[in-house]
Write a protein that holds these residues in place. Structure first.
Motif, PDB file in Angstrom:
ATOM      1  N   ILE A 166       0.847  -1.193   0.000  1.00 53.81           N
ATOM      2  CA  ILE A 166       0.000   0.000   0.000  1.00 53.81           C
ATOM      3  C   ILE A 166       0.881   1.240   0.000  1.00 53.81           C
ATOM      4  N   GLY A 167       0.815   2.024  -1.046  1.00 57.14           N
ATOM      5  CA  GLY A 167       1.614   3.256  -1.124  1.00 57.14           C
ATOM      6  C   GLY A 167       0.769   4.470  -0.797  1.00 57.14           C
ATOM      7  N   MET A 168       0.540   4.684   0.497  1.00 55.29           N
ATOM      8  CA  MET A 168      -0.191   5.885   0.918  1.00 55.29           C
ATOM      9  C   MET A 168       0.777   6.885   1.561  1.00 55.29           C
ATOM     10  N   SER A 169       1.398   6.513   2.691  1.00 57.32           N
ATOM     11  CA  SER A 169       2.214   7.460   3.466  1.00 57.32           C
ATOM     12  C   SER A 169       3.403   7.975   2.661  1.00 57.32           C
ATOM     13  N   GLU A 170       3.782   9.226   2.969  1.00 59.26           N
ATOM     14  CA  GLU A 170       4.958   9.866   2.351  1.00 59.26           C
ATOM     15  C   GLU A 170       5.754  10.561   3.452  1.00 59.26           C
ATOM     16  N   SER A 201       3.483  13.209   4.679  1.00 59.91           N
ATOM     17  CA  SER A 201       2.059  12.933   4.589  1.00 59.91           C
ATOM     18  C   SER A 201       1.783  11.537   5.145  1.00 59.91           C
ATOM     19  N   GLY A 202       1.378  11.484   6.430  1.00 59.15           N
ATOM     20  CA  GLY A 202       1.042  10.198   7.052  1.00 59.15           C
ATOM     21  C   GLY A 202      -0.411  10.237   7.473  1.00 59.15           C
ATOM     22  N   SER A 203      -0.653  10.827   8.644  1.00 59.50           N
ATOM     23  CA  SER A 203      -2.043  10.994   9.089  1.00 59.50           C
ATOM     24  C   SER A 203      -2.805  11.869   8.102  1.00 59.50           C
ATOM     25  N   ASP A 204      -2.140  12.897   7.624  1.00 63.27           N
ATOM     26  CA  ASP A 204      -2.792  13.836   6.708  1.00 63.27           C
ATOM     27  C   ASP A 204      -2.553  13.384   5.261  1.00 63.27           C
ATOM     28  N   LYS A 215       7.262   7.326  -1.546  1.00 60.22           N
ATOM     29  CA  LYS A 215       6.357   6.737  -0.556  1.00 60.22           C
ATOM     30  C   LYS A 215       7.218   6.188   0.591  1.00 60.22           C
ATOM     31  N   LEU A 216       6.660   6.220   1.811  1.00 62.57           N
ATOM     32  CA  LEU A 216       7.440   5.833   2.984  1.00 62.57           C
ATOM     33  C   LEU A 216       6.679   4.808   3.827  1.00 62.57           C
ATOM     34  N   TRP A 217       7.422   3.990   4.550  1.00 65.19           N
ATOM     35  CA  TRP A 217       6.857   2.956   5.441  1.00 65.19           C
ATOM     36  C   TRP A 217       6.034   1.928   4.663  1.00 65.19           C
ATOM     37  N   THR A 218       6.375   1.676   3.409  1.00 65.09           N
ATOM     38  CA  THR A 218       5.553   0.788   2.589  1.00 65.09           C
ATOM     39  C   THR A 218       5.840  -0.670   2.953  1.00 65.09           C
ATOM     40  N   SER A 219       4.942  -1.270   3.749  1.00 67.68           N
ATOM     41  CA  SER A 219       5.147  -2.662   4.193  1.00 67.68           C
ATOM     42  C   SER A 219       5.144  -3.596   2.985  1.00 67.68           C
ATOM     43  N   GLY A 220       6.123  -4.480   2.940  1.00 69.49           N
ATOM     44  CA  GLY A 220       6.148  -5.536   1.926  1.00 69.49           C
ATOM     45  C   GLY A 220       6.426  -5.072   0.500  1.00 69.49           C
ATOM     46  N   HIS A 229      10.629  -4.927   7.403  1.00 69.17           N
ATOM     47  CA  HIS A 229       9.284  -5.197   6.880  1.00 69.17           C
ATOM     48  C   HIS A 229       8.817  -4.074   5.964  1.00 69.17           C
ATOM     49  N   PHE A 230       9.248  -2.858   6.277  1.00 70.14           N
ATOM     50  CA  PHE A 230       8.768  -1.737   5.456  1.00 70.14           C
ATOM     51  C   PHE A 230       9.909  -1.036   4.720  1.00 70.14           C
ATOM     52  N   ASN A 231       9.544  -0.128   3.815  1.00 69.28           N
ATOM     53  CA  ASN A 231      10.509   0.417   2.856  1.00 69.28           C
ATOM     54  C   ASN A 231      10.217   1.867   2.511  1.00 69.28           C
ATOM     55  N   PRO A 244       5.441  -0.582  20.242  1.00 66.76           N
ATOM     56  CA  PRO A 244       5.162   0.859  20.078  1.00 66.76           C
ATOM     57  C   PRO A 244       4.569   1.204  18.707  1.00 66.76           C
ATOM     58  N   SER A 245       4.908   0.408  17.686  1.00 71.33           N
ATOM     59  CA  SER A 245       4.407   0.725  16.330  1.00 71.33           C
ATOM     60  C   SER A 245       2.942   0.319  16.143  1.00 71.33           C
ATOM     61  N   PHE A 246       2.396  -0.502  17.059  1.00 70.57           N
ATOM     62  CA  PHE A 246       1.043  -1.032  16.844  1.00 70.57           C
ATOM     63  C   PHE A 246      -0.022   0.071  16.846  1.00 70.57           C
ATOM     64  N   LEU A 279       0.496   2.975  15.554  1.00 74.29           N
ATOM     65  CA  LEU A 279       0.765   3.872  14.412  1.00 74.29           C
ATOM     66  C   LEU A 279       0.201   3.271  13.129  1.00 74.29           C
ATOM     67  N   ARG A 280       0.533   1.966  12.892  1.00 76.77           N
ATOM     68  CA  ARG A 280       0.120   1.327  11.634  1.00 76.77           C
ATOM     69  C   ARG A 280      -1.407   1.360  11.510  1.00 76.77           C
ATOM     70  N   GLY A 281      -1.877   1.633  10.303  1.00 77.12           N
ATOM     71  CA  GLY A 281      -3.328   1.625  10.065  1.00 77.12           C
ATOM     72  C   GLY A 281      -4.073   2.802  10.680  1.00 77.12           C
ATOM     73  N   GLY A 282      -3.344   3.867  11.030  1.00 74.82           N
ATOM     74  CA  GLY A 282      -3.998   5.053  11.626  1.00 74.82           C
ATOM     75  C   GLY A 282      -3.598   5.195  13.079  1.00 74.82           C
ATOM     76  N   THR A 283      -3.080   6.375  13.449  1.00 75.97           N
ATOM     77  CA  THR A 283      -2.559   6.542  14.818  1.00 75.97           C
ATOM     78  C   THR A 283      -3.705   6.658  15.829  1.00 75.97           C
ATOM     79  N   ARG A 284      -3.321   6.497  17.088  1.00 76.46           N
ATOM     80  CA  ARG A 284      -4.292   6.565  18.195  1.00 76.46           C
ATOM     81  C   ARG A 284      -5.063   7.887  18.161  1.00 76.46           C
ATOM     82  N   GLU A 285      -4.334   9.001  17.953  1.00 78.21           N
ATOM     83  CA  GLU A 285      -4.996  10.313  17.988  1.00 78.21           C
ATOM     84  C   GLU A 285      -6.005  10.437  16.838  1.00 78.21           C
ATOM     85  N   ILE A 286      -5.636   9.917  15.675  1.00 82.90           N
ATOM     86  CA  ILE A 286      -6.539  10.002  14.523  1.00 82.90           C
ATOM     87  C   ILE A 286      -7.793   9.162  14.778  1.00 82.90           C
ATOM     88  N   LEU A 287      -7.602   7.953  15.335  1.00 81.46           N
ATOM     89  CA  LEU A 287      -8.765   7.099  15.636  1.00 81.46           C
ATOM     90  C   LEU A 287      -9.681   7.772  16.644  1.00 81.46           C
TER      91      LEU A 287
END
Ligand code: FAD
Length: 388
Positions: free
Chosen positions: A130-134, A137-140, A161-166, A216-218, A365-367, A369-377
């Motif tokens: 999934i190439g979303m984060s940059e 540009s992560g949460s936003d 793109k950043l943090w691209t798992s797999g 795991h990520f790239n 600690p990363s749990f 962050l992945r898939g949307g941070t605590r503050e965003i949720l």
């Protein structure tokens, strides 16, 4: 003010036979896999294991048969996932395609894209990233800057793109790129594309090591990478709405409370190993009982969300609650383990328990962050409750 709704939902009795089959398969497949490897659960990738799961019909379980799926219920899928994660099976290779990108293509992809790709995903042979984060540009996500500029026959992509798992194993990326810039409306002008990660020139994948030393990520850099017109997913400029729908696929499954489960198992084994009254010393029985009560409650909440999804309802609010509470539970596990057993985490040596504690101390600690941070949720939850 609105409220949450977590209706009680039980797994149908007929799922028991499936659960027994999955357990028997896993007992054989994972017999010699060390606990610290199993602790990686859905971050662990093993294409051979994925192909075996595909052959069993345990990928794409709910998809239509015409796309290689098996037309089984969401509850059957839940049982398979639950068993895989509780045992620490290396499901990472096919994970994103099965959970997120396949459903996205079924909803927004062209018939040609579906026919070409989905049956291979179902066989456990085709993997996604999934190439979303940059970098900025992560949460936003609406701040996405990677550009896809229209050229003859397709688009020329430039950006990072950043943090691209797999990304290093994936056959395809679902990339979110900017096809148009409107400074007044940054949610407009975003478009999703399928990117062939194996054959596209101009893509550099650089591994990023996490705290535990795993890659795991790239970082994925696009330099004049050409993506043909027929690889667009959905509509040009429709990326924002599509991404929001896509994220809803990944917020409340058993992966949101079972990522530290192997540590719980090893804690209990360690207490048993010590024998005598160990379970009661330092409040062992009480602490394990408290953790089990939390786990069972989270499972019930997650099942309730699965039930709502099965009925075609939209449980976005409840799913965010499960992810937030699940991450708190998973992150708390190494702290509780350390307090209870008084042993230090280790890396690369030591007992199964010490190594699993070491791995999860570094990765939990990363749990949140992945898939949307605590503050965003929590922002989503507050909005859902009409508080903002
Ligand atoms: C293990 C792992 C795997 C990942 N895999 C992928 C992947 O495959 N593909 C992908 O695209 N991304 C992936 N990510 C990236 C992940 O989605 C982002 O890290 C996450 O969305 C946060 O973005 P950021 O790191 O840019 O932090 P930022 O968005 O910069 O946030 C920094 C801090 O500010 C807080 N914050 C930001 N905005 C607000 C706000 N509006 N209100 C309150 N607080 C706010 C955040 O909660 C956070 O604490 C992965 C991350 C991890 C840890």
């Amino acid at each position: 003010m609105q409220a949450f709704r977590f209706d009680l939902c039980e797994l149908p009795g007929e799922t028991k036979g499936l659960r027994d089959d999955v357990r028997a398969f896993l007992a054989k497949e994972l017999a010699n896999v060390p606990a610290v490897t199993r602790a990686q659960t859905w971050s662990g990738s093993d294409p051979e294991f994925s192909r075996k799961m595909g052959a069993k019909g345990w990928i794409a379980m709910t998809w239509p048969k015409k796309y290689g799926g098996h037309e089984r219920s969401a509850f059957d899928r839940y049982v398979v996932l639950e068993e895989m994660l509780a045992a620490g099976a290396p499901v990472g290779a096919h994970w994103i395609g099965d959970r997120q990108s396949g459903p996205l293509l079924m909803r927004f992809g062209t018939e040609e894209q579906r026919q070409k790709i989905l049956p291979r995903v179902a066989k456990g042979e085709c993997y996604f990233c999934i190439g979303m984060s940059e970098p900025d540009s992560g949460s936003d996500l609406a701040a996405t800057r990677t550009r896809a500029e229209k050229v003859e026959g397709g688009y020329k992509v430039n950006g990072t793109k950043l943090w691209t798992s797999g990304a290093h194993t994936a056959h395809y990326m679902i990339g979110l790129f900017r096809t148009h810039l409107d400074p007044q409306n940054k949610h407009a002008g975003l478009t999703q594309f399928l990117v062939d990660m194996k054959t596209t020139d101009g893509i550099t994948v650089r591994p990023i090591k996490d705290l535990a030393g795993k890659s795991h990520f790239n970082e994925v850099v696009f330099q004049d990478a050409f993506v043909p017109d027929d690889m667009m997913v959905g509509t040009e400029g429709g990326g924002w709405n599509q991404v929001t729908a896509e994220l809803a696929f990944e917020r409340s499954g058993p992966e949101r409370y079972l990522s530290s489960f192997i540590l719980m198992v090893e804690m209990i084994r360690e207490l048993e190993k010590r024998g005598g009254g160990s379970f009661d010393e330092r409040g062992g029985a009480r602490e394990i009982g408290r953790l089990v009560a939390h786990l069972v409650t989270l499972r019930q909440m997650s099942l309730s969300v699965a039930g709502m999804l099965d009925k075609g309802e939209n449980p976005a609010l409840e799913a965010s609650v499960v992810k937030d509470l699940g991450a708190i539970f998973e992150q708390d596990m190494p702290v509780r383990a350390h307090e209870l057993l008084g042993m230090e985490p280790t890396v690369g040596a030591g007992s199964d328990y010490e190594q699993v504690l070491g791995y999860l101390t570094q990765t939990t600690p990363s749990f949140s962050l992945r898939g949307g941070t605590r503050e965003i949720l929590r922002g989503i939850i507050a909005r859902g409750l009409g508080l903002r």
